[in-house]
Design an enzyme around this catalytic site. Structure first.
Site, PDB file in Angstrom:
ATOM      1  N   LYS A 147      -2.879  -9.767   1.900  1.00  0.00           N
ATOM      2  CA  LYS A 147      -4.166 -10.442   1.983  1.00  0.00           C
ATOM      3  C   LYS A 147      -3.994 -11.932   1.675  1.00  0.00           C
ATOM      4  CE  LYS A 147      -7.500  -7.815   0.378  1.00  0.00           C
ATOM      5  NZ  LYS A 147      -8.139  -7.141  -0.774  1.00  0.00           N
ATOM      6  N   ARG A 192      -9.904 -10.351  -5.875  1.00  0.00           N
ATOM      7  CA  ARG A 192      -9.467  -9.324  -4.929  1.00  0.00           C
ATOM      8  C   ARG A 192      -7.989  -9.021  -5.116  1.00  0.00           C
ATOM      9  NH1 ARG A 192     -10.722 -11.999   0.764  1.00  0.00           N
ATOM     10  NH2 ARG A 192     -10.856  -9.804   1.382  1.00  0.00           N
ATOM     11  N   GLY A 250      -8.261   0.816   0.070  1.00  0.00           N
ATOM     12  CA  GLY A 250      -9.099   1.331  -1.001  1.00  0.00           C
ATOM     13  C   GLY A 250      -8.408   1.592  -2.318  1.00  0.00           C
ATOM     14  N   MET A 280      -7.183  -0.601  -4.656  1.00  0.00           N
ATOM     15  CA  MET A 280      -7.555  -1.416  -5.806  1.00  0.00           C
ATOM     16  C   MET A 280      -8.843  -2.170  -5.498  1.00  0.00           C
ATOM     17  SD  MET A 280      -3.750  -2.466  -6.896  1.00  0.00           S
ATOM     18  CE  MET A 280      -3.234  -2.283  -5.212  1.00  0.00           C
ATOM     19  N   ARG A 310      -5.388  -8.596   9.142  1.00  0.00           N
ATOM     20  CA  ARG A 310      -4.078  -7.925   9.054  1.00  0.00           C
ATOM     21  C   ARG A 310      -3.832  -7.258  10.390  1.00  0.00           C
ATOM     22  NH1 ARG A 310      -6.494  -3.887   4.631  1.00  0.00           N
ATOM     23  NH2 ARG A 310      -8.038  -2.912   5.920  1.00  0.00           N
ATOM     24  N   HIS A 348     -12.907   5.641   4.724  1.00  0.00           N
ATOM     25  CA  HIS A 348     -11.630   5.954   4.085  1.00  0.00           C
ATOM     26  C   HIS A 348     -10.873   7.039   4.860  1.00  0.00           C
ATOM     27  CE1 HIS A 348      -9.107   8.056   1.031  1.00  0.00           C
ATOM     28  NE2 HIS A 348      -8.798   6.811   0.722  1.00  0.00           N
ATOM     29  N   GLU A 372      31.954  17.405   9.391  1.00  0.00           N
ATOM     30  CA  GLU A 372      30.886  17.919   8.524  1.00  0.00           C
ATOM     31  C   GLU A 372      31.414  18.418   7.182  1.00  0.00           C
ATOM     32  OE1 GLU A 372      29.072  21.311  10.442  1.00  0.00           O
ATOM     33  OE2 GLU A 372      30.917  21.767  11.499  1.00  0.00           O
ATOM     34  N   SER A 380      31.666  14.156  16.289  1.00  0.00           N
ATOM     35  CA  SER A 380      30.225  14.156  16.116  1.00  0.00           C
ATOM     36  C   SER A 380      29.942  14.483  14.659  1.00  0.00           C
ATOM     37  CB  SER A 380      29.590  15.188  17.038  1.00  0.00           C
ATOM     38  OG  SER A 380      28.211  15.237  16.798  1.00  0.00           O
ATOM     39  N   GLY A 387      28.221  16.026  11.862  1.00  0.00           N
ATOM     40  CA  GLY A 387      27.237  17.065  11.573  1.00  0.00           C
ATOM     41  C   GLY A 387      26.666  16.762  10.204  1.00  0.00           C
ATOM     42  N   ASN A 411      24.004  17.471   8.674  1.00  0.00           N
ATOM     43  CA  ASN A 411      23.330  18.480   7.841  1.00  0.00           C
ATOM     44  C   ASN A 411      24.322  19.095   6.862  1.00  0.00           C
ATOM     45  OD1 ASN A 411      21.155  17.939   9.419  1.00  0.00           O
ATOM     46  ND2 ASN A 411      21.216  19.854  10.578  1.00  0.00           N
ATOM     47  N   CYS A 451      24.884  14.367  15.166  1.00  0.00           N
ATOM     48  CA  CYS A 451      24.033  15.420  15.724  1.00  0.00           C
ATOM     49  C   CYS A 451      23.248  16.167  14.654  1.00  0.00           C
ATOM     50  CB  CYS A 451      24.866  16.402  16.540  1.00  0.00           C
ATOM     51  SG  CYS A 451      26.081  17.284  15.555  1.00  0.00           S
ATOM     52  N   TYR A 458      26.404   7.348  20.071  1.00  0.00           N
ATOM     53  CA  TYR A 458      25.149   8.045  20.369  1.00  0.00           C
ATOM     54  C   TYR A 458      24.588   8.737  19.140  1.00  0.00           C
ATOM     55  CZ  TYR A 458      27.738  12.469  20.519  1.00  0.00           C
ATOM     56  OH  TYR A 458      28.496  13.557  20.201  1.00  0.00           O
TER      57      TYR A 458
HETATM   58  P1  ADP Z   1     -10.232  -4.257   0.126  1.00  0.00           P
HETATM   59  O1  ADP Z   1      -8.798  -4.543  -0.135  1.00  0.00           O
HETATM   60  O2  ADP Z   1     -10.720  -3.005  -0.512  1.00  0.00           O
HETATM   61  O3  ADP Z   1     -10.609  -4.420   1.548  1.00  0.00           O
HETATM   62  P2  ADP Z   1     -11.305  -6.880  -0.315  1.00  0.00           P
HETATM   63  O4  ADP Z   1     -10.652  -7.740  -1.325  1.00  0.00           O
HETATM   64  O5  ADP Z   1     -10.971  -7.161   1.093  1.00  0.00           O
HETATM   65  O6  ADP Z   1     -11.038  -5.372  -0.700  1.00  0.00           O
HETATM   66  O7  ADP Z   1     -12.843  -7.011  -0.559  1.00  0.00           O
HETATM   67  C1  ADP Z   1     -13.755  -6.106  -0.058  1.00  0.00           C
HETATM   68  C2  ADP Z   1     -14.900  -6.822   0.598  1.00  0.00           C
HETATM   69  O8  ADP Z   1     -15.494  -7.711  -0.269  1.00  0.00           O
HETATM   70  C3  ADP Z   1     -14.476  -7.687   1.780  1.00  0.00           C
HETATM   71  O9  ADP Z   1     -14.422  -6.978   2.938  1.00  0.00           O
HETATM   72  C4  ADP Z   1     -15.602  -8.699   1.843  1.00  0.00           C
HETATM   73  O10 ADP Z   1     -16.633  -8.188   2.625  1.00  0.00           O
HETATM   74  C5  ADP Z   1     -16.026  -8.799   0.425  1.00  0.00           C
HETATM   75  N1  ADP Z   1     -15.530 -10.065  -0.121  1.00  0.00           N
HETATM   76  C6  ADP Z   1     -14.374 -10.304  -0.739  1.00  0.00           C
HETATM   77  N2  ADP Z   1     -14.250 -11.586  -1.077  1.00  0.00           N
HETATM   78  C7  ADP Z   1     -15.384 -12.186  -0.663  1.00  0.00           C
HETATM   79  C8  ADP Z   1     -15.872 -13.519  -0.730  1.00  0.00           C
HETATM   80  N3  ADP Z   1     -15.161 -14.493  -1.276  1.00  0.00           N
HETATM   81  N4  ADP Z   1     -17.071 -13.772  -0.208  1.00  0.00           N
HETATM   82  C9  ADP Z   1     -17.780 -12.790   0.349  1.00  0.00           C
HETATM   83  N5  ADP Z   1     -17.407 -11.522   0.430  1.00  0.00           N
HETATM   84  C10 ADP Z   1     -16.204 -11.211  -0.070  1.00  0.00           C
HETATM   85 MG    MG Z   2     -10.486  -5.930   2.653  1.00  0.00          MG
HETATM   86 MG    MG Z   3     -11.851  -1.594  -1.629  1.00  0.00          MG
END
Ligand code: ADP
Ligand code: MG
Ligand code: MG
Length: 873
Positions: A25, A95, A104, A106, A339, A458, A747, A766, A768, A770, A833, A853
């Site tokens: 990120k 973040r 999801g 952290m 990403r 998720h 082998e 070859s 082997g 395993n 193989c 191969y």
């Molecule tokens: P995750 O890794 O779970 O996607 P993010 O760090 O991307 O978490 O944050 C989740 C959401 O929070 C982002 O999709 C965005 O919509 C919102 N967000 C994060 N930072 C900002 C910011 N500076 N301003 C507005 N919204 C934010």
């Molecule tokens: Mg995000």
């Molecule tokens: Mg999240």
């Protein structure tokens, strides 16, 4: 030492190559800033600090505090606001983000910097009280949950109660007074749980939030995710602190997520969801139903156009499909994340071929970066056969979240899914929605069905990543966890009932439906032709039957690297002759029984050579311990005695004699051929007669005879002589000759150690891998399950060595043997193989060793072709 990297205002201290340090990120926020995309300014604390933090029990390294303060000043300058100001505060998000995206894993804290004073300032400044208190209540909730570990449900309950009191369905229906009230009640929840007032000092808030992100790296759910996905060797997560932009200021604001192309089928179109007047993760949280991104065009046409432009620019820049998060604040578009987007196999091939055609990327670039081996694997997965699905058996329509067919018994919890999976039962995990706590069960299930959530929920994201079939947001069904069932009208499906799901079409079907083989698109063929242009290592297949050989050829196999012959002795009639042979008292008797087997073997080879016409076929001579062919059940023993016309007592005795304490290290492989040369003779005869028959029909065959389990060159020489001797006889009888090669499987570790001596005699090697893995580790392949799981969990082994070649140990033997062999015979053909021939990482290793191969099971052939091409780039 530099710990903090700033970005914003068209500049950045980091860039996209710095993922290890800044996380995915952070590195991409920096990169996007530098190419002048609309990114709120901010700074990234490097992942090195996370490592330090977790090593030194939550200490910050010396100098970090100052760097953070400086960076806050930097953002203040760019935003023309100040952090902690009572009348016009700068708010930030905190973040997480590691080098590898962990959906999801952290959590993020938004609107940090607010307190009881500045919320009033924000209200006045923006002339929007409702907005200010909406920010504040979100902040208290997120801070309480993420930083202080208060259960999110507690806030949820308070919110629900307030909504009920005011007859509101949606959060957006709450007015200013209600939100103020909510803030009060949230602060009470906070106080009751922590015994403390909600912190009013923004710097303290920031410090605690940063700590929480670093701490979350070692949380249980993050660890589970890394374990399942085998993510190792990372320092930790980085922390991004970024100026807030607001999607919740009113009707001209929105927040959303989108892919630059359709991640399910690859179509070039914006694909995603958004919500008006919302913030952060509202879109994926399933509180309000998000709207299709296409509707943004009508609602906010200018922002939509801008979004299109940005996505084009991003694709140009990254040369890949992007998955982005954006927010629109009063008509201005901001990008908050990008990403490379996760996609299905079908989509990967379409995107790769389209992008080459659009001139966005070269063929090489597409082969190297746009399709992963597992994408091809996914394409080879079976689908539900269309004809078997009548409308009556369809019990629900949902979103086609991740393609492929899955059939299994319904379970409603992740624990149950894992239990049943351990027993070998196929299950479909059915949940209202999934959360990171469910990843264990999701991984154990054949497929996933949820009744709530969108294409970016998720369940959908995780399933697509794993190539696991998933139908998401199937609101036709009502799930009742209490009663362990789900319903659609009068149809009731209980735990343990069979269902089938089609993740490509988003349908749920009652019962256990048959599945059918996939067919390949033009994109696939185009792409694979580029792969083959690049690739210079051969890919063969392991196939024992003409059907497998034909299938593998369709998948692009360039010969057979391993045809096992033992399977050929299990047919009704054959097993009789085989048993007669094994139980023979004399060489004469044995020869007679083998004579009976000869025609069967010859027939088999004619078919296999035919299927592989024009390509080499390596046949391995008989390998397993003989007693594997004998019966061990009493009735069967009696029947066999009758048939062979000997006393039951005597037969039992003989079978007992053949039993071995350690059959895998017993009388097998070339040891059989040496004690009973008649067996080698018969097999050689069958192979060469078959080859000559085809040759006489004008068909080209290339037989290669492979002697198994050789440990000394003398063993090899012995068998080689038997083979050459028979060959001369056969050529004489047939008045025709055929070229054949004699080689061996490496082998037994000893063979690797004396590979130069064996190479003097052999025409090919070859590996082997395993048996070589089994004997190098001293792990019985059939019993290793008992401890391997603990080994992997304890981190004693990084991978199952029977799946991924152990480069350090077994790999050293392979390297050494190859080098030794090539030192005496520069052009000796060397392949592999074992199971590992179809594992992308192991394929790369083999390529780097200069192997000629790899040979793998038919379904792995396309994967190995791609892996071999990527290894070369
Ligand atoms: P995750 O890794 O779970 O996607 P993010 O760090 O991307 O978490 O944050 C989740 C959401 O929070 C982002 O999709 C965005 O919509 C919102 N967000 C994060 N930072 C900002 C910011 N500076 N301003 C507005 N919204 C934010
Ligand atoms: Mg995000
Ligand atoms: Mg999240």
């Amino acid at each position: 030492k530099k710990y903090v990297y700033t970005f914003g205002g068209g500049k950045a201290e980091g860039d996209k190559s710095m993922k290890n340090l800044l996380g995915g990120k952070g590195a991409n926020l920096a990169e996007m800033s530098a190419i002048d995309l609309p990114i709120p300014p901010g700074f990234t604390l490097s992942a090195e600090i996370c490592d330090y933090y977790n090593t030194y029990n939550g200490e910050w390294p010396v100098g970090l505090e100052e760097q953070v303060q400086e960076s806050v000043r930097h953002v203040e300058g760019l935003m023309d606001l100040s952090f902690g100001d009572a009348s016009d505060p700068l708010l930030v998000s905190v973040r997480s983000g590691a080098a590898i995206s962990m959906p999801g894993m952290m959590d993020t804290v938004l609107n940090l910097g607010l307190n009881d004073q500045s919320v009033q300032g924000l209200a006045q400044k923006t002339n929007n009280e409702r907005f200010a208190y909406d920010c504040y209540r979100r902040f208290i909730d997120m801070f309480g949950n993420v930083v202080m570990g208060i259960n999110h449900e507690e806030f949820e309950e308070v919110l629900q109660k307030l909504k009920d009191e005011h007859g509101a369905d949606l959060d957006t229906e709450l007015g200013v007074e209600e939100l103020k009230e909510l803030v009060d009640r949230y602060q009470t929840v906070y106080r009751e749980n922590t015994g403390d007032h909600f912190p009013q000092d923004p710097n303290k808030q920031l410090h605690l939030a940063i700590d929480a992100v670093f701490g979350s790296w070692s949380s249980k759910r993050a660890q589970t995710y890394r374990k399942i996905n085998r993510i190792t060797g990372l320092l930790g997560t980085a922390v991004n602190v970024q100026a807030m932009v607001y999607g919740n200021m009113g009707q001209d604001c929105a927040t959303g997520v989108c892919f630059t192309r359709n991640p399910a089928d690859g179509t070039k179109e914006l694909y995603g969801e958004f919500l008006v007047n919302a913030q952060g993760e509202d879109v994926v949280a399933g509180i309000r139903t998000p709207r299709n991104i296409n509707e943004l065009q009508a609602d906010m046409s200018q922002s939509y156009e801008e979004l299109l432009e940005v996505t084009e620019k991003l694709e140009q820049h990254y040369q890949d499909m992007q998955d982005i998060e954006f927010t629109i604040q009063q008509g201005t578009l901001y990008i908050l994340q990008t990403r490379n987007g996760k996609r299905t196999g079908t989509a990967a091939l379409k995107i790769a071929t389209d992008m080459v055609e659009e001139g966005l990327i070269s063929r090489k670039g597409a082969v190297l970066n746009l399709v992963e081996p597992r994408h091809l694997d996914q394409l080879l997965h079976p689908q539900l056969s269309q004809s078997d699905i009548d409308n009556d058996s369809i019990i629900g329509h949902g979103l086609p979240a991740s393609p492929g067919a899955a059939v299994g018994k319904v379970v409603f919890s992740s624990e149950k899914a894992e239990q049943e999976h351990k027993k070998g039962e196929p299950v479909i995990l059915v949940r209202i929605e999934t959360s990171p706590e469910d990843v264990g069960g999701m991984s154990a299930a054949e497929g996933i069905l949820t009744s709530r959530g969108g294409m970016t929920s998720h369940a959908a994201v995780v399933a697509r990543g794993w190539g696991k079939p998933c139908v998401a947001g199937c609101d036709d069904i009502v799930i009742n966890y209490q009663k362990q069932l789900f319903k659609n009208g009068s149809t009731v499906i209980r735990e343990g009932d069979w269902i089938s799901i089609d993740g490509a079409r988003g349908i749920v079907i009652k019962g256990r439906k048959p599945v059918e083989e996939p067919s390949f698109s033009d994109n696939y063929h185009t792409f694979m032709s580029w792969v083959d242009d690049i690739r210079d290592m051969e890919v063969r297949t392991n196939a024992d039957t003409p059907e497998d050989a034909t299938k593998a050829r369709e998948f692009g196999a360039e010969g057979i690297g391993l045809a096992r012959t033992e399977h050929m002795f299990f047919g009704e009639e054959r097993i009789k002759e085989m048993r007669r042979m094994i139980l023979s008292e004399s060489s004469e008797e044995r020869k007679k029984a083998l004579q009976g087997l000869l025609p069967y073997q010859r027939e088999d080879f004619i078919e296999i050579f035919g299927a592989m016409e024009g390509l080499p076929v390596t046949v391995r001579l008989l390998d397993p311990p003989l007693h594997e062919f004998l019966p061990d059940e009493e009735p069967e023993i009696k029947a066999l005695a009758r048939e062979l016309d000997i006393a039951v007592q005597e037969l039992r005795q003989k079978i007992r004699m053949l039993r071995e304490f350690n059959p895998m290290l017993g009388h097998r492989g070339c040891r059989l051929g040496i004690t009973y040369p008649e067996i080698t003779e018969m097999q050689t005869r069958a192979i060469l007669q078959a080859a000559i028959k085809l040759k006489k029909e004008g068909r080209h065959v290339e037989p290669e005879l492979m002697i198994p389990l050789v440990g000394t060159s003398e063993e090899f020489i012995h068998q080689h002589e038997v083979i050459d001797h028979v060959a001369l006889q056969v050529f004489e009888e047939e008045q025709e000759t055929v070229d054949y090669k004699v080689g061996t499987m490496i082998e037994v570790p000893r063979a690797a150690l004396v590979a130069d001596k064996i190479a003097e005699e052999a025409e090919f090697f070859s590996f082997g891998t395993n048996d070589l893995t089994q004997m190098t580790f001293g792990y019985s392949r059939d019993d290793a399950g008992k401890f391997l799981e603990s080994y992997l969990q304890e981190g004693i082994l990084e991978n199952d060595p029977f799946q991924v070649l152990d480069e350090e140990g077994v790999g050293s033997l392979v390297r050494m043997a190859t080098e030794k062999a090539h030192s005496v015979k520069r052009n000796l053909k060397v392949g592999i193989c074992g199971e590992h021939g179809g594992d992308p990482v192991s394929v790369r290793f083999c390529y780097n060793l200069g192997l000629n191969y790899v040979s793998c099971s038919p379904y792995r052939v396309p994967v190995a072709r791609l892996a071999a091409a990527q290894a070369r780039l």
